[in-house]
Motif scaffolding. Structure first.
Motif, PDB file in Angstrom:
ATOM      1  N   SER A   1       0.822  -1.208   0.000  1.00 22.63           N
ATOM      2  CA  SER A   1       0.000   0.000   0.000  1.00 22.63           C
ATOM      3  C   SER A   1       0.862   1.268   0.000  1.00 22.63           C
ATOM      4  O   SER A   1       0.352   2.371  -0.139  1.00 22.63           O
ATOM      5  N   LYS A   2       2.152   1.126   0.158  1.00 22.17           N
ATOM      6  CA  LYS A   2       3.096   2.250   0.162  1.00 22.17           C
ATOM      7  C   LYS A   2       3.906   2.208  -1.136  1.00 22.17           C
ATOM      8  O   LYS A   2       4.956   1.571  -1.216  1.00 22.17           O
ATOM      9  N   LYS A   3       3.405   2.867  -2.154  1.00 23.53           N
ATOM     10  CA  LYS A   3       3.988   2.760  -3.491  1.00 23.53           C
ATOM     11  C   LYS A   3       5.477   3.074  -3.539  1.00 23.53           C
ATOM     12  O   LYS A   3       6.229   2.384  -4.210  1.00 23.53           O
ATOM     13  N   ARG A   4       5.915   4.090  -2.822  1.00 28.66           N
ATOM     14  CA  ARG A   4       7.328   4.482  -2.944  1.00 28.66           C
ATOM     15  C   ARG A   4       8.274   3.431  -2.352  1.00 28.66           C
ATOM     16  O   ARG A   4       9.449   3.413  -2.680  1.00 28.66           O
ATOM     17  N   ASN A   5       7.784   2.565  -1.486  1.00 32.61           N
ATOM     18  CA  ASN A   5       8.642   1.543  -0.878  1.00 32.61           C
ATOM     19  C   ASN A   5       8.734   0.267  -1.708  1.00 32.61           C
ATOM     20  O   ASN A   5       9.614  -0.554  -1.466  1.00 32.61           O
ATOM     21  N   ILE A   6       7.830   0.100  -2.659  1.00 31.56           N
ATOM     22  CA  ILE A   6       7.805  -1.129  -3.452  1.00 31.56           C
ATOM     23  C   ILE A   6       9.080  -1.264  -4.285  1.00 31.56           C
ATOM     24  O   ILE A   6       9.749  -2.302  -4.248  1.00 31.56           O
ATOM     25  N   CYS A   7       9.423  -0.226  -5.025  1.00 30.82           N
ATOM     26  CA  CYS A   7      10.619  -0.289  -5.880  1.00 30.82           C
ATOM     27  C   CYS A   7      11.886  -0.460  -5.046  1.00 30.82           C
ATOM     28  O   CYS A   7      12.803  -1.173  -5.443  1.00 30.82           O
ATOM     29  N   LYS A   8      11.917   0.167  -3.895  1.00 30.00           N
ATOM     30  CA  LYS A   8      13.075   0.033  -3.001  1.00 30.00           C
ATOM     31  C   LYS A   8      13.249  -1.437  -2.582  1.00 30.00           C
ATOM     32  O   LYS A   8      14.356  -1.971  -2.617  1.00 30.00           O
ATOM     33  N   ALA A   9      12.166  -2.087  -2.196  1.00 33.38           N
ATOM     34  CA  ALA A   9      12.233  -3.497  -1.789  1.00 33.38           C
ATOM     35  C   ALA A   9      12.626  -4.388  -2.966  1.00 33.38           C
ATOM     36  O   ALA A   9      13.435  -5.306  -2.815  1.00 33.38           O
ATOM     37  N   LEU A  10      12.074  -4.106  -4.146  1.00 35.46           N
ATOM     38  CA  LEU A  10      12.418  -4.911  -5.321  1.00 35.46           C
ATOM     39  C   LEU A  10      13.865  -4.676  -5.747  1.00 35.46           C
ATOM     40  O   LEU A  10      14.543  -5.613  -6.162  1.00 35.46           O
ATOM     41  N   ASP A  11      14.333  -3.431  -5.630  1.00 33.11           N
ATOM     42  CA  ASP A  11      15.750  -3.165  -5.918  1.00 33.11           C
ATOM     43  C   ASP A  11      16.646  -3.970  -4.978  1.00 33.11           C
ATOM     44  O   ASP A  11      17.672  -4.508  -5.394  1.00 33.11           O
ATOM     45  N   GLU A  12      16.256  -4.048  -3.723  1.00 26.87           N
ATOM     46  CA  GLU A  12      17.040  -4.810  -2.749  1.00 26.87           C
ATOM     47  C   GLU A  12      17.023  -6.305  -3.073  1.00 26.87           C
ATOM     48  O   GLU A  12      18.034  -6.996  -2.952  1.00 26.87           O
ATOM     49  N   ALA A  13      15.875  -6.805  -3.514  1.00 26.03           N
ATOM     50  CA  ALA A  13      15.727  -8.237  -3.827  1.00 26.03           C
ATOM     51  C   ALA A  13      16.468  -8.615  -5.117  1.00 26.03           C
ATOM     52  O   ALA A  13      16.946  -9.740  -5.255  1.00 26.03           O
ATOM     53  N   ARG A  14      16.552  -7.685  -6.062  1.00 25.08           N
ATOM     54  CA  ARG A  14      17.189  -7.937  -7.353  1.00 25.08           C
ATOM     55  C   ARG A  14      16.683  -9.233  -7.996  1.00 25.08           C
ATOM     56  O   ARG A  14      17.466 -10.146  -8.284  1.00 25.08           O
ATOM     57  N   PRO A  15      15.374  -9.319  -8.249  1.00 20.15           N
ATOM     58  CA  PRO A  15      14.818 -10.580  -8.747  1.00 20.15           C
ATOM     59  C   PRO A  15      15.105 -10.835 -10.230  1.00 20.15           C
ATOM     60  O   PRO A  15      15.248  -9.905 -11.020  1.00 20.15           O
TER      61      PRO A  15
END
Length: 99
Positions: free
Chosen positions: A36-50
């Motif tokens: 629900s927090k759009k700005r945090n989604i890309c940050k988490a995905l960048d960290e995961a590097r899927p």
């Protein structure tokens, strides 16, 4: 289970909201993600590097969803299930990651 088969074949990163998936010891990395927090989604995905994104998160409790209808696009169900999923899909497309 399907998760067991997936984890045995691939390196899986658990992006979790309320609780880490700890039953399977092969999952070594857990990253908090609030859809629900759009700005945090890309940050988490960048960290995961899927290499691949398997998106299985949603608010599905029928009573919660029905009660949230009144709030429409301002409600947490819409923000999570629709807007959050849009951000994940855009991230996937712009980074050429299968989803």
């Amino acid at each position: 289970s399907d998760l067991e088969a997936l984890v045995s074949e691939y390196s899986v990163i658990d992006l979790f909201h309320s609780a880490k998936h700890t039953r399977n010891k092969r999952i070594k990395k857990h990253i908090f993600l609030d859809l629900s927090k759009k700005r945090n989604i890309c940050k988490a995905l960048d960290e995961a590097r899927p290499d691949v994104i398997v998106h299985m998160a949603a608010i599905t409790h029928i009573d919660v969803c029905e009660a949230d209808k009144k709030r429409g696009k301002n409600g947490p169900v819409w923000k999570t299930n629709v807007e959050g999923t849009k951000v994940v899909a855009k991230y996937s497309a712009s980074n050429n990651i299968p989803m």
